[in-house]
Design a protein around this motif. Structure first.
Motif, short mmCIF file in Angstrom:
data_model
loop_
_atom_site.label_atom_id
_atom_site.label_comp_id
_atom_site.label_asym_id
_atom_site.label_seq_id
_atom_site.Cartn_x
_atom_site.Cartn_y
_atom_site.Cartn_z
N UNK A 196 26.60 0.22 65.06
CA UNK A 196 25.77 -0.29 63.98
C UNK A 196 24.62 -1.10 64.55
N UNK A 197 23.55 -1.16 63.80
CA UNK A 197 22.37 -1.96 64.17
C UNK A 197 22.20 -3.04 63.14
N UNK A 198 22.08 -4.28 63.59
CA UNK A 198 22.01 -5.43 62.70
C UNK A 198 20.58 -5.79 62.34
N UNK A 199 20.37 -6.09 61.07
CA UNK A 199 19.15 -6.75 60.60
C UNK A 199 19.51 -8.22 60.48
N UNK A 200 19.26 -8.97 61.54
CA UNK A 200 19.71 -10.36 61.61
C UNK A 200 19.11 -11.23 60.51
N UNK A 240 30.90 -4.51 71.11
CA UNK A 240 30.27 -5.23 70.00
C UNK A 240 29.47 -4.25 69.13
N UNK A 241 29.19 -4.72 67.90
CA UNK A 241 28.42 -3.93 66.94
C UNK A 241 29.08 -2.57 66.70
N UNK A 242 30.38 -2.63 66.43
CA UNK A 242 31.16 -1.42 66.19
C UNK A 242 31.80 -1.51 64.80
N UNK A 243 31.65 -0.48 64.02
CA UNK A 243 32.27 -0.40 62.69
C UNK A 243 33.43 0.59 62.76
N UNK A 244 34.60 0.16 62.29
CA UNK A 244 35.74 1.06 62.19
C UNK A 244 35.66 1.79 60.85
N UNK A 287 30.16 -7.89 64.83
CA UNK A 287 28.91 -8.58 65.14
C UNK A 287 28.38 -8.16 66.52
N UNK A 288 27.14 -8.51 66.78
CA UNK A 288 26.54 -8.19 68.06
C UNK A 288 27.05 -9.10 69.17
N UNK A 289 26.83 -8.69 70.41
CA UNK A 289 27.29 -9.49 71.54
C UNK A 289 26.51 -10.79 71.62
N UNK A 290 27.22 -11.93 71.71
CA UNK A 290 26.53 -13.22 71.80
C UNK A 290 25.78 -13.35 73.12
#
Length: 486
Positions: A373-377, A350-354, A316-319
């Protein structure tokens, strides 16, 4: 409250701790207790707020303003009496609970909230010091017997409540000693096991029996327990860990977080048997995959192993550092949290995919392939960032990405209880699809907090008591305050 201006006089102040450089050399708890005067000051910050939303945040419905007032009055006996009405194990929650009550504290609207967790721990420790924590032996027995399967927080709470109702309770635990997650999952630097053992002794003196090293469904057929006892309560937890089935998962050096933490707890307790190789972080580049509390525990343990480097990856992205507009008080604040383990040394990403585990010619882990990764919230989806794929050195990867369900084999299969669509034990009023068999805690509701497990155990005990006797006088959680916040 005795000091209605306390929140104006004093700022939130938590106990100091040993320096990170000092505390990573052992597995002892490292907080330096406040003086009683300091704790009294912190209790005085509790406002006369009319509607105490902290009740709304606490899964146990703790009477927080009441015990805060008793602490301010230095009436520790009354404070413990109030606290123990709703919480069987404040010495546990006062150490390891994320304190959702504090997230709902009215003072927290525009100032740091009351230090409720610290005050709770202080009450519990003072109660033990003063001899206020005594065995609760029922005046009479009902003649009914109950088997509790699993000795984690849900099982322990169930046992305490059913014993108080006069039933004869036996707790079965497959591990060597009772405590479940409290003993084998949570590191000693957060919860020393002498604290768990102290409570177990009180429970045994109250008449509760523990049979450890016994796995129901394996060592003893589940049907035998069902036939022997008048009721059963399943509190074995959510034990199937969420895995990461990507390329290289089979490499040496990729482990589930709980295997790592359990082994270290066994080592500290001097009960680890060298039937398999130690999982050691010493002199290794460690990557913890997962940003929750279990991941932080892996970070703290790796620091004590003297890892070369520690990196924690979160999908997930950084809170944010403060509440977002869509996360208003009194909801739990979804903000950035830095644990004591992070303070000891850790790089957080954050926002890292293994994408893959990469090994050497001997099938030893040597690196991770990851990408941004880039999130589409809005749609809760993500896309890989083009050109961001890269390798990071890693000789030990720890998967701390949660648990999916209890183990459907063995006990649950033999009892033939129905499961819900998530694989948890399905219940109605805590009773499973098989009459006389109940379930509580993570086994019933899924992976959750220790404070929720205690709440589950208490509520399940009421359901069992009603089923055995036709009624129950055990205290139920007061939900009347919830009507005020709807």
């Amino acid at each position: 409250m005795a000091d209605p201006k306390g929140f104006l006089k004093y700022e939130r102040e938590l106990p100091r701790s040993k320096s990170p450089q000092e505390r990573v050399n052992d597995y002892r708890e490292f907080y330096i207790p406040h003086s009683e005067e300091k704790t009294k000051q912190q209790a005085s910050r509790c406002m006369d707020c009319g509607v105490p939303f902290c009740h709304h945040g606490c899964p146990l419905g703790n009477l927080i303003p009441d015990f805060n007032d008793a602490v301010y009055q230095e009436n520790w006996a009354k404070a413990y009496e109030i606290l123990s009405e709703t919480n069987n194990f404040p010495e546990f929650t006062g150490r390891i609970c994320p304190a959702p009550c504090e997230g709902s504290c009215v003072l927290g609207i525009n100032k740091p909230p009351v230090a409720i967790e610290h005050i709770e721990k202080s009450i519990a420790e003072k109660a033990f010091q003063l001899g206020l924590v005594k065995p609760q032996i029922p005046s009479s027995r009902t003649g009914k017997t109950v088997a509790v399967i699993g000795s984690g927080p849900a099982g322990l709470a169930t046992a305490v409540q059913l014993n108080a109702a006069g039933h004869s309770v036996t707790v079965f635990e497959r591990a060597k000693r009772p405590g479940g997650l409290l003993r084998y999952g949570i590191p000693d630097f957060k919860l020393e096991k002498s604290t768990v053992e102290r409570r177990i002794k009180v429970m045994e003196a109250s008449g509760i029996q523990f049979k450890c090293g016994v796995e129901i469904g394996k060592d003893i057929p589940a049907e035998q327990i069902k036939a022997t006892f008048d009721a059963m309560v399943l509190t074995g937890g959510a034990t199937i860990a969420r895995d990461l089935p990507i390329a290289g998962r089979e490499l040496k050096g990729v482990h589930l977080a709980m295997d790592f933490l359990t082994q270290q707890n066994q080592v500290v307790a001097k009960e680890w048997e060298a039937k398999e190789a130690r999982i050691l972080a010493t002199d290794k580049n460690v990557v913890v995959i997962g940003g929750g509390d279990t991941g932080a525990d892996c970070v703290g343990t790796s620091n004590r192993h003297k890892a070369s480097s520690i990196t924690q990856l979160e999908l997930l992205g950084q809170p944010p550092t403060s509440r977002a507009a869509h996360n208003p008080w009194p909801e739990w604040p979804m903000t950035l949290r830095t644990s004591s383990s992070h303070e000891e040394g850790c790089e957080r990403n954050w926002s890292i995919l293994t994408e893959a585990f990469i090994g050497d010619e001997n099938q030893n882990l040597r690196a991770l392939q990851v990408c941004d990764i880039a999130w589409d919230e809005q749609n809760r989806k993500f896309e890989k960032v083009a050109g961001s794929s890269r390798e990071i050195p890693c000789e030990l990867a720890l998967l701390a990405i949660g648990f999916v369900s209890p183990d459907p084999k063995g006990l649950l299969a033999q009892l033939a209880v129905a499961l819900d669509d998530r694989g948890n034990v399905a219940t109605t009023q805590y009773q499973t699809s098989v009459e006389g068999i109940f379930a509580a805690g993570d086994m019933r509701r899924g992976q959750s907090l220790v404070v929720w497990a205690i709440s589950e155990g208490r509520e399940a005990a009421i359901a069992v008591d009603q089923w055995l006797k036709g009624e129950s006088r055990l205290p139920a959680k007061d939900t009347s305050h919830l009507e005020l916040v709807r």
